[in-house]
Design an enzyme around this catalytic site. Structure first.
Site, PDB file in Angstrom:
ATOM      1  N   ALA A  14       0.709  -1.301  -0.167  1.00  0.00           N
ATOM      2  CA  ALA A  14      -0.025   0.157  -0.009  1.00  0.00           C
ATOM      3  C   ALA A  14       0.881   1.030   0.157  1.00  0.00           C
ATOM      4  CB  ALA A  14      -1.069  -0.018   1.247  1.00  0.00           C
ATOM      5  N   THR A  61      -0.040   4.007  -2.567  1.00  0.00           N
ATOM      6  CA  THR A  61      -1.125   5.209  -2.870  1.00  0.00           C
ATOM      7  C   THR A  61      -1.998   5.544  -1.845  1.00  0.00           C
ATOM      8  OG1 THR A  61      -0.664   4.591  -5.157  1.00  0.00           O
ATOM      9  CG2 THR A  61      -2.565   5.933  -4.983  1.00  0.00           C
ATOM     10  N   PHE A  64      -6.652   2.172  -4.187  1.00  0.00           N
ATOM     11  CA  PHE A  64      -6.252   1.335  -5.568  1.00  0.00           C
ATOM     12  C   PHE A  64      -5.030   0.403  -5.247  1.00  0.00           C
ATOM     13  CE2 PHE A  64      -8.395   4.739  -7.318  1.00  0.00           C
ATOM     14  CZ  PHE A  64      -7.844   5.791  -7.581  1.00  0.00           C
ATOM     15  N   GLN A 114      11.832  -3.654 -10.746  1.00  0.00           N
ATOM     16  CA  GLN A 114      11.416  -4.870 -11.177  1.00  0.00           C
ATOM     17  C   GLN A 114       9.894  -5.015 -11.606  1.00  0.00           C
ATOM     18  OE1 GLN A 114      13.089  -8.291  -9.495  1.00  0.00           O
ATOM     19  NE2 GLN A 114      11.269  -8.887  -8.500  1.00  0.00           N
ATOM     20  N   GLU A 115       9.228  -4.237 -10.841  1.00  0.00           N
ATOM     21  CA  GLU A 115       7.781  -3.947 -10.794  1.00  0.00           C
ATOM     22  C   GLU A 115       7.314  -3.435 -12.372  1.00  0.00           C
ATOM     23  OE1 GLU A 115       5.616  -1.639  -7.906  1.00  0.00           O
ATOM     24  OE2 GLU A 115       3.718  -1.799  -9.052  1.00  0.00           O
ATOM     25  N   GLY A 130       3.246   3.738 -11.303  1.00  0.00           N
ATOM     26  CA  GLY A 130       3.931   4.897 -11.817  1.00  0.00           C
ATOM     27  C   GLY A 130       3.459   5.294 -12.978  1.00  0.00           C
TER      28      GLY A 130
END
Lengths: 254, 438
Positions: B179, B181, B211, B298-299, B421
């Site tokens: 978490a 955002t 979100f 990585q994300e 992002g």
């Protein structure tokens, strides 16, 4: 009893591929075509691994006869839980002519060499649909056979096999060592998980030639011609039952 | 172009170590060389394969990866696709699915075996990301759980935290979320208001998050919180906390009603005076922001990989559609306008695929830097949306119908330029690297 099970795995053209006949009608196109383990062989491997998990047998050895690429098929068996592999290398013209008789000679020799308690095979391969290798292997070894198995249970030094036959299900009890062939409903093959695929890399695969087993793979058969099945003809729609009967009589069907 | 690459490129495409003897398949048209001869050809790239999703393509993969991919594809076909519509109505997938995935060793692939993970490589993780997109099932939050959240714990967690959570997460019994955002702060991550105040040796957490992927089903949430309001910059005062479902004061608000990703249980989370013992701090105090910066590439790579895979899926869906849809007495695939559109799509997708595979390889070699990962995410997600809208158009009226897979792929694509992002932030990161005088 040795507690060792020999499982035969065959590399065949994948079931989902659209088969094409070579332009010279000498066979089907296999070059660059997707291959995988024969589905009935997968079921055979699964059954062997299950027996090992139940601690009824000690070791599962996967065997494949064919060219270098057959090693991938063995690796799949290892990733499903087989302990080691034997690759009997047959390539080129010998491979093109390889059939149930030669393979069963090879498997019989290996079954004796490995002192197998059971030989488990798929009931047939989806490329040639022969349904002969299991039976021939048993005959060469003079071992009992439990073919079209939909259920297998080890009971001491005997095996109870429920067989799928035309009339329904037949249950037999045979002595070991024996040859079994797997039918569709025997089990559902497991997924090869990533940890098992990684472990499979460390398992041993031994390479040998048919001659090392004293087997001559010369064929006694010659393939004359391979053709596509005839194109399906359009059907005819009729209005009434009388018309249907009339048409059937006309075409000599009744 | 492929020939150039294979002779030119040095370490980048040279295959590495641990995959045993490399099995080489020869692409031969001469039948006499079918069997037995040692062969040296490389694997084909997607541009020359029969379909863009073909198993056995792409030089970054080996036959072992192919075997894994076959099994993952089977898993999605048998365990996910048949239930996905039902899950879209429910707004979440089933717990059983998570446990099945765990059973089959499909979770925590990048986490080392010693920590309780699978100990696989980046390529195997990529297989998971891609196969999910090839199945067109965005519901299961496996990529986030395995390749975003689990690494935070295995990289920064204490031995006790790792032992406590990683095995259960790998088994699919402990579903994870992260978490960051908040309703008032997304791109402006430094503007988060959720905070944790010391109380003896405990922390008291207050705030809300929105979100959050896997939020509704999550058993464990990694929460980004301010721990030092007076830090010289906001970044120096942020920490990460582990909050378990059921902790007093931790409320899951509701499953959010999105225009896409319908089977994904995105939720809002509320923290009201949540008391956390000291051992629920993840990593060092006030180091949270740096952990985030380390893990975000990585994300972003995962999002990029999923974007290109989705493009490949949408292309094949569309190809199949136009080859059978009839208009004016012929299939629409006979129309030059359709053919050119397909050519443009395939071109763009193959070019994108080359870059993403490059990035996957870089990441496997631990050389993927943040700006490059940002480029991959930005480019691929924009391409995905462009491909989605064109592919939908080629489906005509049927493309607008929910029952057609392209419709779901279209709406699912829209979030990719936003989450992980926003692409605007990606451009910030890329530009910083360009104009920085250092």
């Amino acid at each position: 009893m040795s507690g060792r099970v020999l499982v035969g795995v065959k590399r065949v053209i994948d079931y989902a591929v659209k088969i094409r006949v070579k332009p010279d009608n000498s066979g089907v196109v296999t070059d660059g075509v997707k291959h995988s383990m024969n589905p009935f062989c997968e079921i055979a491997v699964e059954e062997a691994v299950k027996l090992k998990e139940k601690k009824l047998i000690k070791e599962v050895v996967a065997v494949s006869c064919g060219p270098q690429q057959s090693q991938e098929t063995i690796r799949t068996a290892l990733a499903m839980g087989a302990d080691r592999g034997i690759h009997v290398e047959v390539s080129g013209k010998d491979y093109e002519a390889l059939g149930p008789l030669q393979v069963s000679k090879i498997l019989a020799a290996l079954a004796k060499k490995e002192e197998a308690q059971l030989v488990i095979l798929g009931k047939q391969a989806i490329d040639d649909d022969c349904n002969q290798t299991g039976q021939m292997t048993a005959a060469l070894l003079d071992w009992p056979q439990g073919t079209f198995a939909s259920e297998v249970s080890l009971e001491g030094d005997k095996v109870k096999v429920v067989r799928e036959i035309d009339g329904g299900l037949e249950t037999i009890k045979i002595n070991t060592p024996a040859v079994l062939t797997a039918d569709l409903r025997l089990n559902t093959p497991r997924y090869a998980t990533l940890p098992n695929i990684m472990k499979a890399k460390k398992k041993k695969v031994v390479n040998m030639k048919p001659a090392d087993l004293g087997v001559d793979v010369a064929t006694r058969l010659e393939v004359l011609r391979v053709d596509e099945p005839p194109q399906r003809q359009a059907g005819v729609k009729v209005e009434t039952v009388e018309d249907l009967v009339g048409k059937l009589k006309e075409t000599g069907r009744i | 172009m492929v020939a150039e690459l294979s002779t030119d490129v040095p370490a980048l495409f040279r295959r590495r170590r641990n995959f045993g003897t490399r099995k080489r398949m020869r692409l031969q048209h001469s039948q006499s060389k079918q069997h037995g001869e040692p062969v040296h050809s490389t694997r084909p790239e997607t541009s020359s394969a029969r379909t863009l999703m073909e198993i056995g393509t792409r030089r970054i993969f080996t036959k072992d990866h192919d075997l894994f991919r076959q099994n993952v594809r089977r898993f999605f076909q048998e365990e996910v696709i048949p239930y996905h519509s039902e899950w879209e109505n429910a707004g979440q997938v089933s717990r059983e699915l998570w446990e099945k995935a765990g059973e089959h060793g499909m979770l925590g692939i990048l986490i080392p075996e010693e920590c309780g993970g699978v100990g696989g490589d980046v390529f195997s993780a990529a297989v998971m990301w891609e196969e999910q997109m090839y199945a067109n099932c965005s519901g299961p939050g496996f990529p986030l759980h395995s390749d975003v959240v689990m690494p935070y714990i295995s990289n920064y967690g204490s031995k006790e935290q790792i032992e406590r959570f990683i095995p259960k997460m790998a088994a699919g019994k402990c579903i994870a979320a992260i978490a960051m955002t908040e309703p008032g702060a997304g791109s402006d991550l430094q503007g988060v208001k959720t905070n944790a105040k010391r109380d003896g040796s405990d922390w008291i957490l207050n705030g809300s998050k929105v979100f959050i992927t896997n939020g509704w089903m999550a058993d464990l949430v990694v929460v980004v919180a301010v721990t030092n309001r007076d830090a010289k910059t906001a970044a120096h005062g942020i920490s990460l906390f582990l909050v378990q479902d059921g902790t007093k004061g931790f409320q899951k608000g509701r499953k959010l009603e999105k225009i896409g990703l319908k089977a994904q249980d995105t939720a809002e989370l509320f923290f009201e005076d949540v008391r956390l013992p000291a051992d629920m701090l993840l990593g060092e105090l006030n180091k949270g922001f740096y952990y985030l910066m380390n893990e975000l590439p990585q994300e972003r790579l995962a999002i990029a990989a999923m974007a290109i895979a989705s493009c490949e899926f949408m292309f094949e869906e569309t190809r199949n559609y136009v080859l059978q849809r009839k208009a004016f007495d012929k299939t629409i695939a006979h129309l030059q306008t359709v053919q050119h559109k397909l050519a443009e799509l395939k071109m763009e997708i193959c070019v994108g695929r080359a870059f993403i595979d490059n990035c996957i390889q870089l990441h496997a070699e631990k050389h993927l830097d943040a700006p490059t990962a940002s480029m991959a995410k930005c480019w691929a997600s924009d391409l995905q949306n462009s491909v989605a809208t064109r592919c939908l158009q080629l489906h005509g009226g049927w493309g607008y119908m929910w029952e057609y897979p392209i419709a779901r792929a279209f709406v699912d694509a829209r979030v990719q330029p936003i989450y992980g992002g926003t692409n605007e932030i990606m451009k910030e990161l890329i530009a910083r690297n360009i104009v920085n005088q250092k």
